[in-house]
Design a protein around this motif. Sequence first.
Motif, short mmCIF file in Angstrom:
data_model
loop_
_atom_site.label_atom_id
_atom_site.label_comp_id
_atom_site.label_asym_id
_atom_site.label_seq_id
_atom_site.Cartn_x
_atom_site.Cartn_y
_atom_site.Cartn_z
N LEU A 51 76.83 20.85 13.84
CA LEU A 51 77.44 19.59 14.26
C LEU A 51 77.83 19.67 15.73
N THR A 52 78.37 20.79 16.13
CA THR A 52 78.81 20.93 17.52
C THR A 52 78.91 22.40 17.92
N ASP A 53 78.80 22.63 19.21
CA ASP A 53 79.05 23.96 19.78
C ASP A 53 80.48 24.01 20.32
N HIS A 100 95.26 20.90 26.05
CA HIS A 100 94.88 21.31 24.70
C HIS A 100 93.38 21.22 24.46
N GLN A 101 92.69 20.36 25.20
CA GLN A 101 91.22 20.40 25.21
C GLN A 101 90.69 19.59 26.38
N GLY A 102 89.37 19.45 26.47
CA GLY A 102 88.77 18.86 27.66
C GLY A 102 89.21 17.44 27.96
N ARG A 103 89.26 16.61 26.91
CA ARG A 103 89.58 15.20 27.12
C ARG A 103 90.99 15.00 27.66
N ALA A 104 91.87 15.96 27.39
CA ALA A 104 93.24 15.87 27.89
C ALA A 104 93.24 16.07 29.41
N HIS A 125 77.66 10.25 31.65
CA HIS A 125 78.99 10.41 31.06
C HIS A 125 78.87 10.92 29.65
N PHE A 126 79.69 11.90 29.33
CA PHE A 126 79.87 12.22 27.92
C PHE A 126 80.81 11.17 27.33
N ASP A 127 80.73 10.95 26.02
CA ASP A 127 81.50 9.86 25.37
C ASP A 127 82.98 9.82 25.73
N CYS A 187 74.16 18.66 31.33
CA CYS A 187 74.23 17.24 30.97
C CYS A 187 74.03 17.07 29.46
N ASN A 188 75.15 16.98 28.74
CA ASN A 188 75.14 16.97 27.27
C ASN A 188 74.39 15.76 26.72
N SER A 189 74.74 14.56 27.21
CA SER A 189 74.13 13.35 26.66
C SER A 189 72.63 13.29 26.95
N LEU A 216 83.59 18.30 38.81
CA LEU A 216 82.61 18.74 37.82
C LEU A 216 83.23 18.68 36.42
N ASP A 217 82.47 18.18 35.46
CA ASP A 217 82.81 18.37 34.06
C ASP A 217 82.14 19.70 33.71
N ALA A 218 82.98 20.75 33.63
CA ALA A 218 82.45 22.11 33.67
C ALA A 218 82.27 22.77 32.30
N CYS A 219 82.35 21.99 31.23
CA CYS A 219 82.25 22.54 29.87
C CYS A 219 81.26 23.69 29.71
N ARG A 220 80.05 23.48 30.24
CA ARG A 220 78.98 24.45 29.98
C ARG A 220 78.48 25.03 31.31
N PHE A 221 79.44 25.37 32.17
CA PHE A 221 79.10 25.83 33.53
C PHE A 221 78.29 27.12 33.53
N MET A 256 87.69 20.89 32.21
CA MET A 256 87.02 21.92 31.42
C MET A 256 87.44 21.83 29.97
N SER A 257 86.45 21.73 29.10
CA SER A 257 86.71 21.93 27.68
C SER A 257 86.41 23.39 27.39
N ALA A 258 87.46 24.18 27.24
CA ALA A 258 87.30 25.63 27.02
C ALA A 258 86.67 25.92 25.66
N LYS A 259 86.55 24.88 24.83
CA LYS A 259 85.95 25.02 23.51
C LYS A 259 84.45 25.31 23.60
N LYS A 260 83.90 25.15 24.78
CA LYS A 260 82.49 25.50 24.97
C LYS A 260 82.42 26.84 25.70
N ASP A 261 82.23 26.81 27.04
CA ASP A 261 81.98 28.05 27.76
C ASP A 261 83.22 28.89 28.09
N VAL A 406 68.62 13.54 17.46
CA VAL A 406 69.45 14.35 16.56
C VAL A 406 69.71 15.66 17.27
N ARG A 407 70.98 16.00 17.41
CA ARG A 407 71.32 17.23 18.12
C ARG A 407 71.59 18.37 17.15
N LEU A 408 70.89 19.47 17.37
CA LEU A 408 71.16 20.70 16.63
C LEU A 408 71.93 21.60 17.59
C1 P70 Z 1 80.27 18.10 21.75
C2 P70 Z 1 81.74 17.82 22.01
C3 P70 Z 1 82.88 17.49 24.16
C4 P70 Z 1 82.83 17.26 25.62
C5 P70 Z 1 81.62 17.38 26.33
C6 P70 Z 1 81.58 17.10 27.71
C7 P70 Z 1 80.33 17.23 28.50
C8 P70 Z 1 83.90 16.62 27.68
C9 P70 Z 1 83.97 16.87 26.31
C10 P70 Z 1 85.33 16.71 25.64
C11 P70 Z 1 82.25 16.66 21.21
C12 P70 Z 1 81.64 16.44 19.86
C13 P70 Z 1 80.55 15.61 19.70
C14 P70 Z 1 79.96 15.41 18.44
C15 P70 Z 1 80.50 16.06 17.34
C16 P70 Z 1 81.60 16.88 17.50
C17 P70 Z 1 82.16 17.08 18.76
N1 P70 Z 1 81.84 17.58 23.45
N2 P70 Z 1 82.72 16.73 28.34
O1 P70 Z 1 79.98 18.58 20.67
O2 P70 Z 1 85.90 17.95 25.39
O3 P70 Z 1 86.23 17.95 22.92
O4 P70 Z 1 87.45 19.56 24.39
O5 P70 Z 1 88.05 17.17 24.41
O6 P70 Z 1 80.49 17.78 25.74
O7 P70 Z 1 79.42 17.86 22.63
P1 P70 Z 1 86.95 18.16 24.20
#
Ligand code: P70
Length: 462
Positions: A51-53, A100-104, A125-127, A187-189, A216-221, A256-261, A406-408
């Motif tokens: 579902l997600t990384d 607490h996460q990237g969107r914050a 833009h990511f969502d 670029c996630n999207s 930079l949106d540095a999630c996956r830098f 930065m969303s540290a939940k990724k990189d 569809v994203r894997l």
């Molecule tokens: C994903 C998750 C989060 C994200 C991101 C970029 C480029 C900011 C954020 C926000 C979200 C997701 C999507 C579908 C299903 C589950 C989760 N991306 N910028 O999987 O970061 O979540 O920490 O607020 O990709 O791509 P955060």
Amino acid sequence: MEQHLPLAEPYRIKVVEPIRMTSREEREMLIRQAGYNPFLLPSEAVYIDLLTDSGTSAMSDRQWAGMMVGDEAYAGSRNFYHLQAVVEELMGFKYVIPTHQGRAAENILFTVMLHEGNVVPNNMHFDTTKAHVLHKHGRPVDLVIDAAYEPGLPLPFKGNMNPAKLEALIAQVGRENIPIVMLTLTCNSGGGQPVSMANIREVREVCRRYGLPLFLDACRFAENAYFIKQREEGYRDKTVREIVKEIFSYADGCTMSAKKDALVNIGGFLALRDQDLYQKCSVWAVLFEGFPTYGGLAGRDMEAMARGLTEVVDEAYLASRIGQVRYLAEQLTAAGIPIVQPPGGHAVYLDAGAFLPHIPRDQFPAWALTVALYLEGGVRAVEIGTVLAGRNPETGAHDYPRLDLVRLAIPRRVYTDRHMDVVARAVINIYSRRDQIRGLCFTYEAPVLRHFTARFKPVDAA
Ligand code: P70
């Protein structure tokens, strides 16, 4: 002839979490109960969760050990100082606000920088970023190169922004209406596609000429930096750390969303070069997140984040990480399955439009493919297509995106290549009888962010 040794994972497994493959009958019942929405499946009903990384990484023993040296002081936690030192060393930013996460981090930054009617350019833009810009009554604009919308075209840097589009936008809306320019790495999207160093430099140059800050949106830098090392002329002999340093040297800050990189399960930060801006942002950090030395996190979370940031730039790790995504992609490509080419850093994207051409777009081919994948292999993927895109607020019609995907998404350090074999086989099996897959229609649709809660039924079901 003697052969090279294959490259295996640069870690061994010390802790395991059992997962269970369900029977086809169980899955049929489970997905029906979930209203044919993979988001509504309990995680225990899923065998391989793609579902997600985000937030799904396995932490190292060193990170877990770091959790035990959390300093839980309200102010001035030593883990905060450690995080700050690591961010400064790695990215060159002096000021760090944990969140607490990237969107914050996005929320804090946009609260300070964005005013009603402003325009924010981004490669894509990511969502959450898009939603935050809209929330501040701004207008998000995607300026990625056109090739990003051609799934079959295997260019090395499909995440690049088109600098001519940026100049045209500035001419059209005026520089005073653009508070910041953003680049999302990777670029996630657009399929987890990297941005080249040359492009970052070019965009920086346009920003400099007009006096615009670049963020930079540095999630996956780190994944982006590794692609630069692999694909861009002049970077092969540089270390990933050197490349990372150069990337951030062109920016005024990052979210930065540290939940990724950063290889953690929760956390993020806003990093800045400018003291004034830092002071303005810390005011909002206190309101939204907490005191600026903990930002909504426990001390132990900041320690895990600091340690994760140093592990993620390890080149053996990145080779294995990106290699695993490619390993899955190669099996699918060899079987003739339409995917976004080249595969991204964190995910393989199936082109559902090409996979299921017999399903009309208003019956959600990409969503139907996620359901088929769950039924076949207990694999959970996510639709990045029509359901996610929502409706046009003015006309009420589906806001059809350019691609139905569809994203894997592959969690970091979690699954083995054998799990990837299962995923590949499941996709290949359903591809061989794709004409039997049917579309879906809504039985419940929420007015906003409908994908999370929507319920469906197969089109020809009673
Ligand atoms: C994903 C998750 C989060 C994200 C991101 C970029 C480029 C900011 C954020 C926000 C979200 C997701 C999507 C579908 C299903 C589950 C989760 N991306 N910028 O999987 O970061 O979540 O920490 O607020 O990709 O791509 P955060």
